[in-house]
Design a protein around this motif. Structure first.
Motif, short mmCIF file in Angstrom:
data_model
loop_
_atom_site.label_atom_id
_atom_site.label_comp_id
_atom_site.label_asym_id
_atom_site.label_seq_id
_atom_site.Cartn_x
_atom_site.Cartn_y
_atom_site.Cartn_z
N CYS A 142 -5.53 20.76 -1.00
CA CYS A 142 -5.03 20.85 -0.10
C CYS A 142 -5.09 20.79 1.08
N LYS A 143 -6.78 20.30 1.62
CA LYS A 143 -6.54 19.57 2.63
C LYS A 143 -6.81 18.06 2.57
N LEU A 144 -6.87 17.68 1.57
CA LEU A 144 -7.00 16.05 1.85
C LEU A 144 -5.00 15.61 1.77
N LEU A 145 -4.77 16.93 1.23
CA LEU A 145 -2.80 16.45 0.85
C LEU A 145 -2.59 15.97 2.83
N ASP A 146 -2.83 17.84 3.37
CA ASP A 146 -2.30 18.22 4.21
C ASP A 146 -2.74 17.00 5.45
N GLU A 147 -3.67 16.68 5.19
CA GLU A 147 -3.97 15.30 6.32
C GLU A 147 -3.61 14.22 5.86
N HIS A 148 -3.10 13.24 5.10
CA HIS A 148 -2.78 12.36 4.84
C HIS A 148 -1.06 12.40 4.77
N VAL A 149 -0.33 13.48 4.51
CA VAL A 149 0.65 13.21 4.39
C VAL A 149 1.47 14.35 5.70
N PRO A 150 1.92 13.46 6.89
CA PRO A 150 2.11 13.71 7.70
C PRO A 150 3.64 14.50 7.89
N TYR A 151 4.78 15.06 6.46
CA TYR A 151 5.50 15.77 6.32
C TYR A 151 5.09 17.09 5.32
N TYR A 152 4.14 17.07 4.93
CA TYR A 152 3.19 17.98 4.37
C TYR A 152 2.99 19.05 5.43
N ASN A 153 3.76 20.07 5.85
CA ASN A 153 3.67 20.54 6.70
C ASN A 153 2.44 22.46 6.24
N TRP A 154 2.61 22.45 5.14
CA TRP A 154 2.23 24.15 4.23
C TRP A 154 1.98 23.34 2.98
N THR A 155 0.57 23.10 2.59
CA THR A 155 0.48 22.99 1.62
C THR A 155 -0.72 23.61 0.32
N GLY A 156 -0.58 24.61 -0.62
CA GLY A 156 -0.84 25.27 -1.39
C GLY A 156 -0.73 25.77 -2.65
N PHE A 157 -1.18 26.61 -2.88
CA PHE A 157 -1.31 26.68 -4.58
C PHE A 157 -1.44 28.03 -4.99
N TYR A 158 -0.23 28.80 -5.63
CA TYR A 158 0.11 30.30 -6.24
C TYR A 158 -0.60 29.93 -7.69
N LEU A 159 -1.61 30.94 -8.02
CA LEU A 159 -2.05 30.75 -9.12
C LEU A 159 -1.46 32.33 -10.50
N MET A 160 -1.05 32.38 -11.15
CA MET A 160 -0.03 32.78 -12.20
C MET A 160 -1.30 34.05 -12.50
N ASP A 161 -1.01 35.46 -12.03
CA ASP A 161 -1.93 36.34 -12.96
C ASP A 161 -1.28 37.22 -14.49
N ASP A 162 -2.32 37.70 -14.93
CA ASP A 162 -1.85 38.48 -15.95
C ASP A 162 -0.62 39.19 -16.56
N GLU A 163 0.12 39.58 -15.51
CA GLU A 163 1.24 40.14 -15.57
C GLU A 163 2.34 39.36 -15.18
N GLY A 164 1.88 38.28 -14.72
CA GLY A 164 3.38 37.08 -14.98
C GLY A 164 3.70 36.99 -13.23
N MET A 165 2.65 37.05 -12.49
CA MET A 165 2.92 37.10 -10.81
C MET A 165 2.42 35.94 -10.84
N LEU A 166 2.73 34.93 -9.57
CA LEU A 166 2.40 34.18 -9.13
C LEU A 166 2.12 34.67 -7.76
N VAL A 167 -0.03 34.42 -7.47
CA VAL A 167 -0.12 34.88 -6.35
C VAL A 167 -0.73 33.86 -5.59
N LEU A 168 -0.99 34.02 -4.11
CA LEU A 168 -1.33 33.07 -3.34
C LEU A 168 -3.33 32.83 -3.34
N GLY A 169 -3.11 31.32 -3.64
CA GLY A 169 -4.16 30.67 -3.87
C GLY A 169 -4.57 30.66 -2.11
N PRO A 170 -5.47 29.46 -2.67
CA PRO A 170 -6.42 28.15 -1.45
C PRO A 170 -4.80 27.95 -1.10
#
Ligand code: SME
Length: 152
Positions: free
Chosen positions: A15-43
């Motif tokens: 996330c940090k590298l993408l955010d630092e190096h790409v000026p038009y990436y203004n929110w960079t993050g991960f969602y991770l799938m939990d056991d119930e099929g929900m996307l949960v916000l990660g870093p």
């Protein structure tokens, strides 16, 4: 140089590298799938979001998880199935990350404050990162080489 994804900071580093190096990436993050099929916000790097749990099918993130395809929306005002995190966001790219069995492990989500900033280089680069995460190793030299080729 290969760094194991067992390092819990791996997703944060990306996330940090993408955010630092790409000026038009203004929110960079991960969602991770939990056991119930929900996307949960990660870093992530960027403004806090209220969308910390997203059902499959909902929003751009949910649609990417549902279709298992990279989803690019060049102008979010034209997308009806969209969850807004911030009024500044104009466009978004979501790239699924798969497990070896083909199921969705999570996804890379990037918001931009610009209309139509994403092209095939973004898609290819982010899909390459997603594949690295699938095998749980990141080739950092190649990562840095690609980020330079793509954006400098
Ligand atoms: N806009 C996303 C929600 C997540 S935020 O971008 C961080 C969507 O429509 O799924």
């Amino acid at each position: 140089q290969i760094v194991s994804a067992k390092n819990e900071n791996l997703l944060e580093m990306i996330c940090k590298l993408l955010d630092e190096h790409v000026p038009y990436y203004n929110w960079t993050g991960f969602y991770l799938m939990d056991d119930e099929g929900m996307l949960v916000l990660g870093p992530y790097v960027g403004e806090p979001t209220e969308h910390v749990r997203i059902p499959v099918g909902k929003g751009i993130c949910g649609q990417a998880a549902d279709t298992k395809l990279t989803f690019i929306v060049q102008d979010v005002s034209q997308e009806t199935n969209y969850l807004s995190c911030s009024p500044h966001v104009k466009s978004e790219i979501v790239v699924p990350i798969f497990r070896n069995d083909g199921s969705v492990f999570g996804e890379i989500d990037i918001d931009s404050h610009y209309i139509a900033p994403f092209d095939n280089r973004d898609k290819e680069f982010l899909e390459w990162i997603a594949k690295q995460l699938m095998v749980r190793t990141v080739h950092w030299d190649e990562f840095k080489r690609r980020i330079k080729i793509a954006y400098i």
